[in-house]
Design a protein around this motif. Sequence first.
Motif, short mmCIF file in Angstrom:
data_model
loop_
_atom_site.label_atom_id
_atom_site.label_comp_id
_atom_site.label_asym_id
_atom_site.label_seq_id
_atom_site.Cartn_x
_atom_site.Cartn_y
_atom_site.Cartn_z
N VAL A 87 0.84 -1.20 0.00
CA VAL A 87 0.00 0.00 0.00
C VAL A 87 0.87 1.25 0.00
O VAL A 87 0.60 2.23 -0.70
N TYR A 88 1.96 1.22 0.78
CA TYR A 88 2.87 2.37 0.79
C TYR A 88 3.36 2.69 -0.62
O TYR A 88 3.47 3.86 -1.00
N ALA A 89 3.68 1.65 -1.40
CA ALA A 89 4.20 1.87 -2.75
C ALA A 89 3.16 2.58 -3.62
O ALA A 89 3.49 3.51 -4.36
N LEU A 90 1.91 2.17 -3.52
CA LEU A 90 0.85 2.81 -4.30
C LEU A 90 0.64 4.26 -3.85
O LEU A 90 0.55 5.17 -4.67
N VAL A 91 0.55 4.45 -2.54
CA VAL A 91 0.30 5.79 -1.99
C VAL A 91 1.47 6.72 -2.29
O VAL A 91 1.28 7.88 -2.69
N ASP A 92 2.68 6.24 -2.11
CA ASP A 92 3.86 7.07 -2.36
C ASP A 92 3.99 7.43 -3.84
O ASP A 92 4.54 8.48 -4.18
N TYR A 93 3.50 6.56 -4.71
CA TYR A 93 3.53 6.87 -6.14
C TYR A 93 2.54 7.98 -6.47
O TYR A 93 2.73 8.74 -7.42
N GLY A 94 1.48 8.06 -5.67
CA GLY A 94 0.47 9.10 -5.88
C GLY A 94 -0.95 8.59 -6.04
O GLY A 94 -1.88 9.39 -6.24
N PHE A 95 -1.15 7.28 -5.93
CA PHE A 95 -2.50 6.73 -6.11
C PHE A 95 -3.35 6.97 -4.87
O PHE A 95 -2.89 6.85 -3.73
N ARG A 96 -4.61 7.30 -5.11
CA ARG A 96 -5.57 7.51 -4.02
C ARG A 96 -6.74 6.54 -4.12
O ARG A 96 -7.58 6.49 -3.22
N CYS A 97 -6.82 5.78 -5.19
CA CYS A 97 -7.93 4.83 -5.38
C CYS A 97 -7.47 3.70 -6.29
O CYS A 97 -6.79 3.93 -7.29
N VAL A 98 -7.85 2.48 -5.92
CA VAL A 98 -7.67 1.32 -6.78
C VAL A 98 -9.04 0.69 -7.00
O VAL A 98 -9.81 0.52 -6.05
N VAL A 99 -9.36 0.38 -8.23
CA VAL A 99 -10.65 -0.17 -8.61
C VAL A 99 -10.45 -1.60 -9.09
O VAL A 99 -9.60 -1.85 -9.95
N ALA A 100 -11.21 -2.53 -8.53
CA ALA A 100 -11.10 -3.95 -8.93
C ALA A 100 -12.35 -4.69 -8.47
O ALA A 100 -13.07 -4.23 -7.59
N PRO A 101 -12.61 -5.88 -9.05
CA PRO A 101 -13.78 -6.67 -8.63
C PRO A 101 -13.61 -7.26 -7.23
O PRO A 101 -14.61 -7.55 -6.56
N SER A 102 -12.38 -7.45 -6.78
CA SER A 102 -12.14 -7.98 -5.43
C SER A 102 -10.71 -7.66 -5.02
O SER A 102 -9.83 -7.43 -5.87
N PHE A 103 -10.51 -7.66 -3.69
CA PHE A 103 -9.20 -7.33 -3.13
C PHE A 103 -8.81 -8.37 -2.08
O PHE A 103 -9.69 -8.99 -1.46
N GLY A 104 -7.52 -8.52 -1.86
CA GLY A 104 -7.06 -9.27 -0.71
C GLY A 104 -7.56 -8.58 0.54
O GLY A 104 -7.49 -7.35 0.65
N ASP A 105 -8.09 -9.35 1.51
CA ASP A 105 -8.72 -8.75 2.69
C ASP A 105 -7.78 -7.83 3.46
O ASP A 105 -8.13 -6.71 3.83
N ILE A 106 -6.57 -8.32 3.74
CA ILE A 106 -5.63 -7.52 4.53
C ILE A 106 -5.16 -6.31 3.74
O ILE A 106 -5.03 -5.21 4.28
N PHE A 107 -4.97 -6.49 2.44
CA PHE A 107 -4.57 -5.36 1.60
C PHE A 107 -5.62 -4.26 1.67
O PHE A 107 -5.29 -3.08 1.83
N ALA A 108 -6.91 -4.62 1.54
CA ALA A 108 -7.97 -3.63 1.55
C ALA A 108 -8.00 -2.86 2.87
O ALA A 108 -8.17 -1.64 2.90
N SER A 109 -7.83 -3.58 3.98
CA SER A 109 -7.81 -2.93 5.29
C SER A 109 -6.62 -1.99 5.41
O SER A 109 -6.75 -0.85 5.88
N ASN A 110 -5.46 -2.45 4.97
CA ASN A 110 -4.27 -1.59 5.00
C ASN A 110 -4.47 -0.36 4.11
O ASN A 110 -4.00 0.74 4.44
N ALA A 111 -5.14 -0.55 2.98
CA ALA A 111 -5.37 0.56 2.06
C ALA A 111 -6.17 1.67 2.74
O ALA A 111 -5.77 2.85 2.72
N VAL A 112 -7.27 1.30 3.37
CA VAL A 112 -8.12 2.30 4.03
C VAL A 112 -7.35 3.01 5.13
O VAL A 112 -7.45 4.24 5.30
N ASN A 113 -6.56 2.27 5.88
CA ASN A 113 -5.80 2.87 6.98
C ASN A 113 -4.71 3.82 6.49
O ASN A 113 -4.15 4.58 7.30
N ASN A 114 -4.43 3.79 5.21
CA ASN A 114 -3.44 4.70 4.63
C ASN A 114 -4.06 5.68 3.63
O ASN A 114 -3.36 6.32 2.86
N GLY A 115 -5.40 5.80 3.68
CA GLY A 115 -6.08 6.78 2.84
C GLY A 115 -6.23 6.39 1.39
O GLY A 115 -6.45 7.26 0.52
#
Length: 212
Positions: A87-115
């Motif tokens: 998630v840090y890599a995505l956020v540090d690159y500049g992404f604020r949203c990822v769109v997909a039909p499904s996500f890894g559960d822990i990844f999704a939780s980490n994503a929200v906790n990092n905005g």
Amino acid sequence: MQPITLLDTLGVALAAANVDTDQLIPARFMKEPRSIGYGQFLLYDIRHDEQGIPDPEFILHRPHADSAEVMVSRRNFGAGSSREAAVYALVDYGFRCVVAPSFGDIFASNAVNNGLLPAVVEEDDTERLLAALGDAPAAIHVDLEKQVLRVAEVEVSFSISPVWRTKLLNGWDDIDMTRQHAETITDFTARYSAQFPWTAAQPPESTLISKG
């Protein structure tokens, strides 16, 4: 964290399923301090050859891709190990949203906790969005309040946990969420202490040691 309400920005298509956390940031880069910026390691082994030379055809190397804040991908995004560095890599690159039909559960939780907004869409809608984006960054509109997103003439709805939606709309972390109930917590504590006074911690009685 910075709140998310509306995003009118550029989006990129990563037309691959099962993009796991080791692809998002290879493990060898996790020894580096986050202070150097993990965005440079995002999808490193996919967008570079074995000699570390960037693939000019990869979507993140296209003109204006460094301004994209939304990535659209296929199912099971962020699967694999629980590394928050993905998630840090995505956020540090500049992404604020990822769109997909499904996500890894822990990844999704980490994503929200990092905005980072993990927007879940139907698989058919994913394909429509990917086709509309094409092979170059394109304008995309994301409305978290209405839970809709649009690329050109393609508009689809997305889902997200109501709690996560509230956190992202307000830029809150878990502590901020708890603070919203501060008055209720204080009232409960006072009532409970009055009903069960023996549960309250008491300071130890001081003892005098006499010297004979």
